[in-house]
Design a protein around this motif. Structure first.
Motif, PDB file in Angstrom:
ATOM      1  N   UNK A  59      40.659  56.540  41.380  1.00 48.71           N
ATOM      2  CA  UNK A  59      41.225  56.077  42.552  1.00 48.71           C
ATOM      3  C   UNK A  59      40.876  54.801  42.951  1.00 48.71           C
ATOM      4  N   UNK A  60      39.500  54.376  42.931  1.00 53.77           N
ATOM      5  CA  UNK A  60      39.247  52.647  43.139  1.00 53.77           C
ATOM      6  C   UNK A  60      39.695  51.986  42.022  1.00 53.77           C
ATOM      7  N   UNK A  61      39.542  52.326  40.738  1.00 55.97           N
ATOM      8  CA  UNK A  61      40.180  51.470  39.531  1.00 55.97           C
ATOM      9  C   UNK A  61      41.522  51.220  39.934  1.00 55.97           C
ATOM     10  N   UNK A  62      42.268  52.320  40.212  1.00 56.82           N
ATOM     11  CA  UNK A  62      43.701  51.951  40.598  1.00 56.82           C
ATOM     12  C   UNK A  62      44.138  51.117  41.808  1.00 56.82           C
ATOM     13  N   UNK A  63      43.318  51.183  42.799  1.00 56.77           N
ATOM     14  CA  UNK A  63      43.566  50.125  43.881  1.00 56.77           C
ATOM     15  C   UNK A  63      43.107  48.854  43.414  1.00 56.77           C
ATOM     16  N   UNK A  64      41.772  48.575  42.641  1.00 50.24           N
ATOM     17  CA  UNK A  64      41.741  47.151  41.969  1.00 50.24           C
ATOM     18  C   UNK A  64      42.712  46.884  40.995  1.00 50.24           C
ATOM     19  N   UNK A  65      43.236  47.603  40.401  1.00 49.13           N
ATOM     20  CA  UNK A  65      44.293  47.046  39.500  1.00 49.13           C
ATOM     21  C   UNK A  65      45.732  46.832  40.340  1.00 49.13           C
ATOM     22  N   UNK A  66      45.829  47.264  41.226  1.00 46.81           N
ATOM     23  CA  UNK A  66      47.037  47.035  42.013  1.00 46.81           C
ATOM     24  C   UNK A  66      46.672  45.717  42.857  1.00 46.81           C
ATOM     25  N   UNK A  67      45.563  45.451  43.482  1.00 43.15           N
ATOM     26  CA  UNK A  67      45.158  44.091  43.930  1.00 43.15           C
ATOM     27  C   UNK A  67      45.259  43.174  42.904  1.00 43.15           C
ATOM     28  N   UNK A  68      44.907  43.257  41.569  1.00 37.09           N
ATOM     29  CA  UNK A  68      45.097  42.231  40.468  1.00 37.09           C
ATOM     30  C   UNK A  68      46.599  42.059  40.383  1.00 37.09           C
ATOM     31  N   UNK A  69      47.185  43.144  40.333  1.00 35.27           N
ATOM     32  CA  UNK A  69      49.008  42.794  40.377  1.00 35.27           C
ATOM     33  C   UNK A  69      49.294  41.925  41.467  1.00 35.27           C
ATOM     34  N   UNK A  70      48.990  41.900  42.656  1.00 31.23           N
ATOM     35  CA  UNK A  70      49.355  41.121  43.584  1.00 31.23           C
ATOM     36  C   UNK A  70      48.971  39.738  43.352  1.00 31.23           C
ATOM     37  N   UNK A  71      47.930  39.358  42.578  1.00 33.04           N
ATOM     38  CA  UNK A  71      47.390  38.147  42.578  1.00 33.04           C
ATOM     39  C   UNK A  71      48.170  37.353  41.423  1.00 33.04           C
ATOM     40  N   UNK A  72      49.097  38.232  40.974  1.00 33.57           N
ATOM     41  CA  UNK A  72      50.013  37.514  40.055  1.00 33.57           C
ATOM     42  C   UNK A  72      51.263  37.116  40.605  1.00 33.57           C
TER      43      UNK A  72
END
Length: 95
Positions: free
Chosen positions: A30-43
């Motif tokens: 779950x935490x890794x999925x949240x961090x991956x989403x935040x990384x997508x937002x930075x793009x």
């Protein structure tokens, strides 16, 4: 960025959340999925996009910046054991 099991346990400890060993892998995902989403937002290219306070354009409601006593000072100190004027009287605690 990736979260390992030790980090999940540390986050749970800091948040004062009881997490069993069986829940750690699920929370890690779950935490890794949240961090991956935040990384997508930075793009996302946000250059030229104005900051906003709402999803719909509107003016913030503003009130006059006026100092007043709220006109209820008597009600506020009504139940106080000791008052003077509209102030609470408290025992001195520092010598």
């Amino acid at each position: 960025m990736s979260v390992d099991a030790a980090t999940v346990r540390r986050i749970a400890h800091l948040a004062r959340i009881a997490v069993s060993e069986g829940e750690v892998p699920h929370l890690q995902g779950e935490l890794n999925a949240m961090l991956a989403f935040v990384e997508q937002l930075s793009e996302v290219n946000v250059e030229g996009v104005e900051p906003m306070t709402s999803v719909t354009p509107m003016q913030m409601k503003k009130r006059q910046d006026v100092v007043d006593d709220g006109e209820i000072a008597d009600d506020i100190v009504a139940n106080a054991p000791a008052t003077e004027g509209h102030f609470f009287l408290v025992p001195k605690v520092v010598e």
